[in-house]
Design a protein around this motif. Structure first.
Motif, PDB file in Angstrom:
ATOM      1  N   VAL A   1       0.840  -1.205   0.000  1.00 21.28           N
ATOM      2  CA  VAL A   1       0.000   0.000   0.000  1.00 21.28           C
ATOM      3  C   VAL A   1       0.876   1.256   0.000  1.00 21.28           C
ATOM      4  O   VAL A   1       0.639   2.196  -0.766  1.00 21.28           O
ATOM      5  CB  VAL A   1      -0.944   0.001   1.216  1.00 21.28           C
ATOM      6  CG1 VAL A   1      -1.675   1.339   1.321  1.00 21.28           C
ATOM      7  CG2 VAL A   1      -1.959  -1.129   1.109  1.00 21.28           C
ATOM      8  N   ALA A   2       1.890   1.265   0.854  1.00 22.50           N
ATOM      9  CA  ALA A   2       2.794   2.425   0.903  1.00 22.50           C
ATOM     10  C   ALA A   2       3.476   2.637  -0.444  1.00 22.50           C
ATOM     11  O   ALA A   2       3.603   3.778  -0.921  1.00 22.50           O
ATOM     12  CB  ALA A   2       3.834   2.226   2.001  1.00 22.50           C
ATOM     13  N   GLY A   3       3.899   1.530  -1.085  1.00 25.01           N
ATOM     14  CA  GLY A   3       4.516   1.640  -2.399  1.00 25.01           C
ATOM     15  C   GLY A   3       3.557   2.194  -3.440  1.00 25.01           C
ATOM     16  O   GLY A   3       3.949   2.979  -4.311  1.00 25.01           O
TER      17      GLY A   3
ATOM     18  N   LEU B   1       4.063   5.550  -5.669  1.00 28.39           N
ATOM     19  CA  LEU B   1       3.939   5.509  -7.122  1.00 28.39           C
ATOM     20  C   LEU B   1       2.967   6.574  -7.615  1.00 28.39           C
ATOM     21  O   LEU B   1       3.212   7.235  -8.628  1.00 28.39           O
ATOM     22  CB  LEU B   1       3.455   4.111  -7.537  1.00 28.39           C
ATOM     23  CG  LEU B   1       3.561   3.719  -9.009  1.00 28.39           C
ATOM     24  CD1 LEU B   1       5.024   3.673  -9.444  1.00 28.39           C
ATOM     25  CD2 LEU B   1       2.903   2.359  -9.223  1.00 28.39           C
ATOM     26  N   ASN B   2       1.868   6.770  -6.863  1.00 25.04           N
ATOM     27  CA  ASN B   2       0.853   7.737  -7.277  1.00 25.04           C
ATOM     28  C   ASN B   2       1.363   9.176  -7.209  1.00 25.04           C
ATOM     29  O   ASN B   2       0.982  10.021  -8.021  1.00 25.04           O
ATOM     30  CB  ASN B   2      -0.391   7.584  -6.417  1.00 25.04           C
ATOM     31  CG  ASN B   2      -1.642   8.155  -7.058  1.00 25.04           C
ATOM     32  OD1 ASN B   2      -2.721   8.125  -6.503  1.00 25.04           O
ATOM     33  ND2 ASN B   2      -1.519   8.667  -8.279  1.00 25.04           N
ATOM     34  N   ILE B   3       2.237   9.453  -6.254  1.00 26.86           N
ATOM     35  CA  ILE B   3       2.804  10.794  -6.158  1.00 26.86           C
ATOM     36  C   ILE B   3       3.613  11.130  -7.409  1.00 26.86           C
ATOM     37  O   ILE B   3       3.636  12.274  -7.875  1.00 26.86           O
ATOM     38  CB  ILE B   3       3.679  10.915  -4.891  1.00 26.86           C
ATOM     39  CG1 ILE B   3       2.783  10.844  -3.642  1.00 26.86           C
ATOM     40  CG2 ILE B   3       4.475  12.223  -4.888  1.00 26.86           C
ATOM     41  CD1 ILE B   3       3.547  10.792  -2.332  1.00 26.86           C
ATOM     42  N   LEU B   4       4.217  10.098  -7.993  1.00 29.26           N
ATOM     43  CA  LEU B   4       5.024  10.301  -9.198  1.00 29.26           C
ATOM     44  C   LEU B   4       4.210  10.227 -10.479  1.00 29.26           C
ATOM     45  O   LEU B   4       4.526  10.908 -11.460  1.00 29.26           O
ATOM     46  CB  LEU B   4       6.142   9.251  -9.248  1.00 29.26           C
ATOM     47  CG  LEU B   4       7.145   9.281  -8.084  1.00 29.26           C
ATOM     48  CD1 LEU B   4       8.109   8.116  -8.201  1.00 29.26           C
ATOM     49  CD2 LEU B   4       7.903  10.601  -8.053  1.00 29.26           C
TER      50      LEU B   4
ATOM     51  N   SER C   1      -4.340   2.249  -8.342  1.00 32.25           N
ATOM     52  CA  SER C   1      -5.451   1.692  -7.567  1.00 32.25           C
ATOM     53  C   SER C   1      -5.342   0.173  -7.473  1.00 32.25           C
ATOM     54  O   SER C   1      -5.708  -0.416  -6.447  1.00 32.25           O
ATOM     55  CB  SER C   1      -6.792   2.098  -8.188  1.00 32.25           C
ATOM     56  OG  SER C   1      -6.968   1.515  -9.465  1.00 32.25           O
ATOM     57  N   CYS C   2      -4.826  -0.470  -8.503  1.00 34.08           N
ATOM     58  CA  CYS C   2      -4.649  -1.923  -8.463  1.00 34.08           C
ATOM     59  C   CYS C   2      -3.542  -2.322  -7.482  1.00 34.08           C
ATOM     60  O   CYS C   2      -3.677  -3.305  -6.744  1.00 34.08           O
ATOM     61  CB  CYS C   2      -4.337  -2.467  -9.858  1.00 34.08           C
ATOM     62  SG  CYS C   2      -5.753  -2.486 -10.975  1.00 34.08           S
ATOM     63  N   VAL C   3      -2.444  -1.551  -7.479  1.00 34.66           N
ATOM     64  CA  VAL C   3      -1.359  -1.844  -6.536  1.00 34.66           C
ATOM     65  C   VAL C   3      -1.852  -1.683  -5.101  1.00 34.66           C
ATOM     66  O   VAL C   3      -1.641  -2.555  -4.248  1.00 34.66           O
ATOM     67  CB  VAL C   3      -0.148  -0.920  -6.798  1.00 34.66           C
ATOM     68  CG1 VAL C   3       0.891  -1.072  -5.681  1.00 34.66           C
ATOM     69  CG2 VAL C   3       0.475  -1.230  -8.150  1.00 34.66           C
ATOM     70  N   ILE C   4      -2.515  -0.556  -4.829  1.00 29.12           N
ATOM     71  CA  ILE C   4      -3.032  -0.337  -3.474  1.00 29.12           C
ATOM     72  C   ILE C   4      -4.091  -1.371  -3.136  1.00 29.12           C
ATOM     73  O   ILE C   4      -4.147  -1.887  -2.009  1.00 29.12           O
ATOM     74  CB  ILE C   4      -3.593   1.099  -3.342  1.00 29.12           C
ATOM     75  CG1 ILE C   4      -2.469   2.117  -3.517  1.00 29.12           C
ATOM     76  CG2 ILE C   4      -4.275   1.292  -1.981  1.00 29.12           C
ATOM     77  CD1 ILE C   4      -2.926   3.567  -3.504  1.00 29.12           C
TER      78      ILE C   4
ATOM     79  N   THR D   1      -0.059  15.787  -0.878  1.00 23.97           N
ATOM     80  CA  THR D   1       0.102  15.726   0.580  1.00 23.97           C
ATOM     81  C   THR D   1      -0.773  14.632   1.175  1.00 23.97           C
ATOM     82  O   THR D   1      -0.331  13.857   2.040  1.00 23.97           O
ATOM     83  CB  THR D   1      -0.241  17.082   1.213  1.00 23.97           C
ATOM     84  OG1 THR D   1       0.621  18.089   0.686  1.00 23.97           O
ATOM     85  CG2 THR D   1      -0.089  17.028   2.728  1.00 23.97           C
ATOM     86  N   VAL D   2      -2.025  14.543   0.726  1.00 26.81           N
ATOM     87  CA  VAL D   2      -2.920  13.497   1.229  1.00 26.81           C
ATOM     88  C   VAL D   2      -2.385  12.111   0.850  1.00 26.81           C
ATOM     89  O   VAL D   2      -2.412  11.173   1.659  1.00 26.81           O
ATOM     90  CB  VAL D   2      -4.347  13.690   0.674  1.00 26.81           C
ATOM     91  CG1 VAL D   2      -5.242  12.530   1.102  1.00 26.81           C
ATOM     92  CG2 VAL D   2      -4.933  15.001   1.171  1.00 26.81           C
ATOM     93  N   LEU D   3      -1.876  11.986  -0.379  1.00 24.91           N
ATOM     94  CA  LEU D   3      -1.297  10.704  -0.798  1.00 24.91           C
ATOM     95  C   LEU D   3      -0.093  10.340   0.072  1.00 24.91           C
ATOM     96  O   LEU D   3       0.072   9.173   0.465  1.00 24.91           O
ATOM     97  CB  LEU D   3      -0.877  10.777  -2.266  1.00 24.91           C
ATOM     98  CG  LEU D   3      -2.008  10.881  -3.296  1.00 24.91           C
ATOM     99  CD1 LEU D   3      -1.431  11.138  -4.681  1.00 24.91           C
ATOM    100  CD2 LEU D   3      -2.867   9.622  -3.304  1.00 24.91           C
ATOM    101  N   ALA D   4       0.742  11.338   0.382  1.00 21.58           N
ATOM    102  CA  ALA D   4       1.909  11.077   1.225  1.00 21.58           C
ATOM    103  C   ALA D   4       1.486  10.639   2.627  1.00 21.58           C
ATOM    104  O   ALA D   4       2.089   9.729   3.217  1.00 21.58           O
ATOM    105  CB  ALA D   4       2.789  12.333   1.300  1.00 21.58           C
ATOM    106  N   ILE D   5       0.439  11.262   3.147  1.00 22.60           N
ATOM    107  CA  ILE D   5      -0.049  10.881   4.481  1.00 22.60           C
ATOM    108  C   ILE D   5      -0.644   9.471   4.435  1.00 22.60           C
ATOM    109  O   ILE D   5      -0.466   8.677   5.371  1.00 22.60           O
ATOM    110  CB  ILE D   5      -1.077  11.909   4.983  1.00 22.60           C
ATOM    111  CG1 ILE D   5      -0.392  13.244   5.240  1.00 22.60           C
ATOM    112  CG2 ILE D   5      -1.760  11.414   6.259  1.00 22.60           C
ATOM    113  CD1 ILE D   5      -1.343  14.361   5.617  1.00 22.60           C
ATOM    114  N   GLY D   6      -1.355   9.147   3.343  1.00 22.12           N
ATOM    115  CA  GLY D   6      -1.872   7.787   3.199  1.00 22.12           C
ATOM    116  C   GLY D   6      -0.753   6.768   3.182  1.00 22.12           C
ATOM    117  O   GLY D   6      -0.841   5.709   3.827  1.00 22.12           O
TER     118      GLY D   6
END
Length: 493
Positions: free
Chosen positions: A354-356, A360-363, A375-378, A448-453
Motif C-alpha cells: 500500500v505504501a509503495g 507511485l501515485n505521487i510520481l 489503484s490496483c497496486v493499493i 500531501t494526502v497521498l503522502a499521508i496515506g
C-alpha cells in the motif's frame, strides 16, 4: 444482572452444505452491504435540490450511515455470539432492505436520513460472516474464505461507485435504493436457504448499559471527526464532543471491566495480539480510504487546471473498479502467505505494498492508466492486509467471542477511514488553487494526502511488527478455549 458466568451453549446442527456455496453466499452478502458506502456518492452534489434542504443538512445522508454502522457493528457481533450469528446476519440484512425501501420512497430529508441509518445498521454482516466461517468451515479452507470475506468490504466499495454512477446517470435517483433493496432480498434468501446456523454460542445476558454507553461514546467521537471540518476544529461543539467522547468511553471501559457479561471483553482485547492488530487496523483503514478520496477527485477535475483529467463520475468509478477485483483475486494469495509464514507477515507485506502504491501515485498523476495502475497496486496491498486481520483476531480469542472480536476490529478500520476523511478534508480545504473564480484543491494538496496515506501504511507496518509471532493462520488456535479457560466443544452437525 446475573452473577453466573456466561457459558457457551450449543445450537442445533444444520444440514451439510457445500463449503464453497457458504463462502460465496457470505461474500456476496458482504459485498452488498459494502455497496452502501458508495451508493449515494454520485448524487451527493444533487441532494440539496432533490431533497429541498441545505447542503449542510443533506450531508447527514452520509454521516448518519457512518454513525449507525459504528454503533451497530460491535452490538450485532455480541448478539451474534449470544443468540446465533446467522440469525443476527439475517436481522442485519433485513435492516438493509427496510432502509433501502425507506430511502427509495423518500422525497425529503428526514425519511432519507432514517433510511440511511437503517442501511448503516447492516454493517455487522461482514464480521458475522467471518465468524460463521470459523464455526462451519474446515480449517484448510478457513484462511482463504475469511480473507475473501474481509476483502468484500473493499470490493463492494470499489465496484459500487461505477454501478451507482451508471444508475444515477441513466435513471431516476430512487432506482439506486430500489436496486440495493433487491440485492438485499437476494442476499437474505440465499442466506436462509444455503447458510447453516453457527454452532457456537455464549448464552448469557446482553449488556444494555454497555451498549448504550458505547453508542454514546462512538457517536460523540465520530461526529466530532466527521463534522469538525464544517463546525471548526476549535469550536465549542467539536471540542465538547471530543471531551464527551473521552469521558463517556472511560466510564464505559470501567463498566465493562466491572460486570460479569460485558458487551466487549476488554481483557480479551487487551491481549497483545488483539490490541496491536486493532491499532494496525486503524492505520490500514486510514490508508485505504485516502485513495478513495483523492483519485476520483483528480480524475474529475477540469483538465484546464493542468493536473485534472476531466473525466466523468462513471469514468472515475470504472478506473477504481479494477482495484476491487484485485482485492478479490489477492484473497487466496494472502491466505497462502498467512499459512506459510503467518498472518503477521501477510499484514506487514500488505502495508508495504500500500505504501509503495501511494509513492507511485505521487510520481504518476498525468494519465488515466496511471490511476488504474496505482489503484490496483493499493488494492492488492489492501487485499493482503484485510485478509490477514481476521486470522490474527481469531487466533487470539475463543470461538465463543469470535463475532464480537471481529466486529470490534471492523470498527477500528471504520475509525481509520473516518479519520482519513477528516484529515483529507482539512488539507484539501487549506491547500487550494483558484480556477474560474472557484477555489479547488491544488495538486500539492492531493500529493500531501497521498503522502499521508502512504505514511499511514508505513505506520501499520511498524505497529504490526509488535504482533506476537504466530505459527498458524487457520483461526483455530483458541477455538477450544472458552472464557476463563473453560473448554468449549461445539456441537457436531
Amino acid at each position: 444482572m446475573s452473577d453466573a458466568p456466561a457459558r457457551p451453549v450449543e445450537s442445533g446442527g444444520a444440514p451439510p452444505t457445500r463449503t464453497s456455496t457458504v463462502v460465496a453466499v457470505l461474500a456476496f452478502s458482504g459485498i452488498v452491504v459494502a455497496l452502501m458506502q458508495t451508493l449515494v456518492i454520485p448524487i451527493v452534489p444533487e441532494l440539496p435540490r432533490l431533497l429541498d434542504a441545505p447542503a449542510s443538512d443533506t450531508a447527514w445522508a452520509v454521516t448518519a450511515t457512518l454513525l449507525a454502522a459504528a454503533v451497530a457493528t460491535p452490538v450485532t457481533g455480541r448478539l451474534g455470539d449470544m443468540y446465533g450469528k446467522r440469525r443476527m446476519l439475517l436481522v442485519s440484512v433485513a435492516m438493509l432492505i427496510v432502509g433501502s425501501v425507506t430511502a427509495a420512497l423518500s422525497e425529503s430529508l428526514i425519511p432519507m436520513v432514517v433510511g440511511r441509518v437503517l442501511q448503516g445498521l447492516a454493517a455487522g454482516v461482514i464480521p458475522l460472516g467471518i465468524s460463521i466461517m470459523r464455526d462451519e468451515l474446515p480449517a484448510e479452507r478457513l484462511g482463504s474464505a475469511t480473507a475473501l470475506m474481509s476483502a468484500s468490504l473493499g470490493v463492494g466499495g470499489a465496484l459500487g461507485l461505477p454501478a451507482a454512477a451508471l444508475i444515477a446517470d441513466n435513471f431516476d435517483w430512487h432506482v439506486l435504493f430500489w436496486t440495493s433493496a433487491v440485492l438485499g432480498v437476494v442476499a437474505g434468501v440465499l442466506v436462509v436457504t444455503l447458510v447453516p446456523e453457527s454452532r457456537v454460542r455464549t448464552g448469557g445476558r446482553f449488556d444494555l448499559v454497555g451498549g448504550l454507553g458505547m453508542a454514546a461514546g462512538l457517536v460523540c467521537l465520530l461526529l466530532a471527526i466527521s463534522k469538525g471540518g464544517d463546525w471548526g476544529w476549535t469550536s465549542g461543539t467539536t471540542l465538547g464532543l471530543f471531551g464527551a467522547a473521552v469521558v463517556v468511553l472511560l466510564v464505559w471501559g470501567w463498566w465493562e471491566l466491572r460486570i460479569q457479561e460485558p458487551l466487549v471483553d476488554l481483557r480479551s482485547t487487551a491481549r497483545r495480539q488483539v490490541l496491536v492488530t486493532n491499532l494496525a487496523s486503524v492505520a490500514v483503514g486510514f490508508a485505504m480510504f485516502a485513495m478513495s478520496l483523492v483519485i476520483p477527485q483528480i480524475l474529475q477535475m477540469p483538465s484546464a487546471t493542468g493536473y485534472g483529467l476531466g473525466q466523468s463520475m462513471l469514468s472515475a468509478g470504472l478506473v477504481m473498479a479494477p482495484s476491487g477485483l484485485v482485492m478479490m483475486a489477492t484473497a487466496p494469495v494472502s491466505a497462502a502467505v498467512s499459512k506459510a509464514r503467518g498472518p503477521k507477515v501477510t499484514l506487514m507485506i500488505g502495508s508495504l505494498i500500500v505504501a509503495g502504491g501511494y509513492g507511485l501515485n505521487i510520481l504518476l498523476m498525468d494519465q488515466v492508466w496511471h490511476f488504474v495502475l496505482v489503484s490496483c497496486v493499493i488494492g492488492a496491498g489492501i487485499g493482503f492486509t484485510y485478509g490477514s486481520m481476521p486470522s490474527l483476531i481469531m487466533g487470539a480469542v475463543p470461538a465463543s467471542e469470535t463475532a464480537a472480536a471481529n466486529s470490534l476490529n471492523t470498527l477500528m478500520r471504520s475509525i481509520g477511514t473516518s479519520t482519513a476523511s477528516a484529515v483529507a478534508g482539512v488539507i484539501l480545504a487549506q491547500m487550494t488553487t483558484v480556477f474560474g473564480g472557484v477555489a479547488l484543491p491544488s495538486q500539492d494538496g492531493f500529493r500531501t494526502v497521498l503522502a499521508i496515506g502512504g505514511g499511514a501504511a508505513l505506520l501499520a507496518f511498524a505497529v504490526a511488527a509488535f504482533i506476537p509471532k504466530q505459527g498458524r493462520a487457520d483461526g483455530t488456535l483458541l477455538a477450544s478455549s472458552g472464557p476463563g479457560g473453560r473448554t468449549v466443544e461445539p456441537s457436531k452437525a
